[in-house]
Design a protein around this motif. Structure first.
Motif, PDB file in Angstrom:
ATOM      1  N   GLY A 152       0.826  -1.204   0.000  1.00  0.00           N
ATOM      2  CA  GLY A 152       0.000   0.000   0.000  1.00  0.00           C
ATOM      3  C   GLY A 152       0.855   1.245   0.000  1.00  0.00           C
ATOM      4  N   VAL A 173      -3.437   3.419  -5.733  1.00  0.00           N
ATOM      5  CA  VAL A 173      -3.174   2.422  -4.694  1.00  0.00           C
ATOM      6  C   VAL A 173      -3.524   3.017  -3.335  1.00  0.00           C
ATOM      7  CG1 VAL A 173      -1.403   0.995  -3.576  1.00  0.00           C
ATOM      8  CG2 VAL A 173      -1.365   1.336  -6.061  1.00  0.00           C
ATOM      9  N   SER A 174      -4.317   2.302  -2.570  1.00  0.00           N
ATOM     10  CA  SER A 174      -4.746   2.781  -1.256  1.00  0.00           C
ATOM     11  C   SER A 174      -3.625   2.669  -0.234  1.00  0.00           C
ATOM     12  CB  SER A 174      -5.963   1.991  -0.770  1.00  0.00           C
ATOM     13  OG  SER A 174      -7.070   2.198  -1.615  1.00  0.00           O
ATOM     14  N   HIS A 177      -3.595  -1.627   0.923  1.00  0.00           N
ATOM     15  CA  HIS A 177      -4.314  -2.051  -0.273  1.00  0.00           C
ATOM     16  C   HIS A 177      -4.509  -3.567  -0.394  1.00  0.00           C
ATOM     17  CE1 HIS A 177      -5.551  -0.798  -4.483  1.00  0.00           C
ATOM     18  NE2 HIS A 177      -5.531  -2.140  -4.576  1.00  0.00           N
ATOM     19  N   ASP A 191      -7.672  -8.462  -1.350  1.00  0.00           N
ATOM     20  CA  ASP A 191      -7.799  -7.014  -1.231  1.00  0.00           C
ATOM     21  C   ASP A 191      -8.166  -6.683   0.208  1.00  0.00           C
ATOM     22  OD1 ASP A 191      -8.289  -4.451  -3.229  1.00  0.00           O
ATOM     23  OD2 ASP A 191      -9.449  -4.332  -1.377  1.00  0.00           O
ATOM     24  N   SER A 194      -9.476  -1.788  -0.333  1.00  0.00           N
ATOM     25  CA  SER A 194      -8.956  -0.628  -1.055  1.00  0.00           C
ATOM     26  C   SER A 194     -10.068   0.087  -1.815  1.00  0.00           C
ATOM     27  CB  SER A 194      -7.880  -1.077  -2.051  1.00  0.00           C
ATOM     28  OG  SER A 194      -8.476  -1.774  -3.133  1.00  0.00           O
ATOM     29  N   THR A 198      -8.279  -4.576  -6.409  1.00  0.00           N
ATOM     30  CA  THR A 198      -7.272  -5.563  -6.779  1.00  0.00           C
ATOM     31  C   THR A 198      -7.920  -6.489  -7.806  1.00  0.00           C
ATOM     32  OG1 THR A 198      -6.256  -5.453  -4.588  1.00  0.00           O
ATOM     33  CG2 THR A 198      -5.733  -7.377  -5.940  1.00  0.00           C
ATOM     34  N   HIS A 263     -10.066   7.516  -6.178  1.00  0.00           N
ATOM     35  CA  HIS A 263      -9.467   6.432  -5.413  1.00  0.00           C
ATOM     36  C   HIS A 263      -8.305   6.911  -4.561  1.00  0.00           C
ATOM     37  CE1 HIS A 263     -10.960   3.166  -8.412  1.00  0.00           C
ATOM     38  NE2 HIS A 263     -11.931   3.790  -7.777  1.00  0.00           N
ATOM     39  N   GLU A 267     -10.963   7.517   1.856  1.00  0.00           N
ATOM     40  CA  GLU A 267     -11.264   6.134   2.169  1.00  0.00           C
ATOM     41  C   GLU A 267     -11.887   6.003   3.554  1.00  0.00           C
ATOM     42  OE1 GLU A 267      -7.849   3.712   1.613  1.00  0.00           O
ATOM     43  OE2 GLU A 267      -7.240   4.758  -0.197  1.00  0.00           O
ATOM     44  N   GLY A 404      -4.629  -1.551  -8.004  1.00  0.00           N
ATOM     45  CA  GLY A 404      -5.080  -0.265  -8.541  1.00  0.00           C
ATOM     46  C   GLY A 404      -4.964  -0.324 -10.055  1.00  0.00           C
TER      47      GLY A 404
END
Length: 452
Positions: A152, A173-174, A177, A191, A194, A198, A263, A267, A404
């Motif tokens: 991540g 990308v979180s 992630h 995943d 995220s 994924t 994204h 979050e 991502g």
């Protein structure tokens, strides 16, 4: 290279039994074959600009946060790495022949007893980045060993229990992630809730059985399958356009730019910065309720991303006669629109005939390409909706995954590691199955000599 400096020379080659190459009691691996950072056997030797040889994964992790030599502490002229092909070949030969030249005398530490050690093969998953070119991972690789990895944009605050953390800077990308685990001889990806998702690429010529709630991506567009009339019950986590109204919310939408914006850091996270993960969405097709594959009145396919596409929220019915997906207008699910009497493709990443859905034996199946021809950019399965964790999905050798929008090709290797020899109650050695290192050299072969 000189012979081992030992007052007690090894009289015979070490035994290859009980699950590996047994190091003779009182001996140890020579320092020349150990990485200065990990103090473990080097499996992918590279020379840094300080002139010293390291194991590639270890020195690459070091160079992400340091510009000095881990051996001397001096400033490194460059961060370039050169494969040490000579050492790689030497280790390959010594391991395959069980040569005593691998070892030297272990003087121990004071009165502490010497531990029996063996060399065994251990699986490792290599994930090589295929793009995009702007990603900091482009052309590079990371490895997941049996301890697994977490990936991540932000290092977890909690302990990772020996797992490596794979750092990303990509906007899609979180912060927390994905995770790769190893169990029962296989690697699995999941995943962690995220936003960007994924994905696993549908293998060429492989038919994937469609289930209720399954999400797929073609090009930059994402679709979700459901039963007719149940579209609103399937939660994707994306704020969608009005269903089927055909409204053009953003005629000039940029797929990647729009995705990166939606994204990024917006979050659902707890106070510790961990993405909320509980949910009952099951992405592993082999572990699902049979009822989720049953579509008595046909199949419904709804576009839910990227944000701003003219077909966001549009619903496409799929009958037992099947459906095709692609940029051409002849497809039953067409990613194109008419502008001033001209047909314009909505997504240049989608092939003219990208994928198709078929019906047989009471179930629907999706397959990449059409008439034996694959799409250019692939058809991808999304493991879970936004902000929802997925279940584990097995990574087979040669699989491709998307973190991502960062794409990786995954393949298996073996590496040689040291392992303490356990004894039973009668003092005998453990009795694991044979693990002959003479065939190892899959981990120490010359496949990666050309790495830069």
């Amino acid at each position: 290279m000189s012979s081992p400096s030992s007052s007690k020379p090894v009289k015979s080659a070490p035994a290859k039994k009980n699950g590996g190459l047994l190091i003779p009691l009182g001996m140890k691996l020579r320092d020349e074959f150990l990485c200065p950072i990990t103090r473990l056997l080097i499996t992918d030797p590279v020379i840094a600009s300080d002139g010293h040889t390291y194991d590639r994964p270890a020195i690459e992790r070091w160079l992400k946060t340091h510009s000095t030599s881990p051996k001397t502490g001096s400033q490194l002229p460059t961060k370039s790495l050169v494969p040490n092909i000579t050492l790689k070949r030497l280790l390959s030969d010594l391991l395959s022949s069980s040569s005593p030249a691998l070892f030297c005398e272990d003087t121990g530490s004071g009165d502490l007893p010497l531990q029996r050690v063996k060399l065994v093969k251990e699986n490792v998953l290599v994930c090589k980045c295929l793009g995009p070119v702007e990603s900091q991972w482009n052309g590079k690789s990371f490895r997941a060993n049996v301890q697994g990895v977490i990936g991540g944009r932000r290092r977890p605050k909690e302990e990772t229990e020996g797992r490596d953390f794979i750092q990303f800077s990509d906007a899609t990308v979180s912060r927390r992630h994905f995770e790769i685990k190893f169990r029962s001889g296989s690697f699995y990806v999941m995943d962690l809730g995220s936003a960007g998702g994924t994905f696993v690429r549908v293998v060429k010529d492989n038919e994937v059985r469609v289930k209720r709630g399954m999400m797929v991506m073609v090009g930059k567009h994402q679709l979700v399958f459901s039963r007719p009339g149940e579209e609103s019950e399937i939660k994707t986590g994306v704020k969608e356009a009005s269903e089927g109204d055909g409204t053009v919310h953003n005629p000039d939408f940029e797929g990647e730019e729009s995705k990166a914006k939606s994204h990024s850091d917006d979050e659902e996270e707890d106070e510790e910065g961990n993405t909320q993960v509980p949910n009952d969405y099951n992405a592993n097709l082999s572990l699902d309720d049979e009822d989720n594959y049953h579509f008595p009145s046909g199949l419904s396919c709804k576009c839910f991303a990227p944000e701003g596409t003219p077909i966001q929220g549009k619903i496409y019915p799929v009958t037992p006669s099947g459906a095709t997906l692609g940029r051409k207008t002849c497809n039953s699910i067409s990613f194109s629109q008419t502008v001033d009497s001209n047909v314009v493709g909505l997504d240049s990443s989608i092939s003219g005939e990208h994928a198709h859905v078929s019906y047989k034996g009471g179930s629907y199946y999706i397959q990449d390409g059409k008439n034996g021809r694959s799409s250019t950019n692939g058809t991808w399965l999304r493991l879970s909706p936004m902000h929802k964790a997925s279940k584990e999905f097995e990574i087979t050798n040669g699989a491709e995954i998307l973190i991502g929008t960062v794409r990786f090709h995954c393949f298996m290797e073996e590496q040689v590691v040291e392992k303490d020899v356990e004894t039973d109650e009668e003092g005998g050695e453990d009795n694991e199955e044979e693990n002959d290192l003479s065939a190892t050299v899959g981990s120490l072969d010359l496949q990666s000599e050309g790495k830069e």
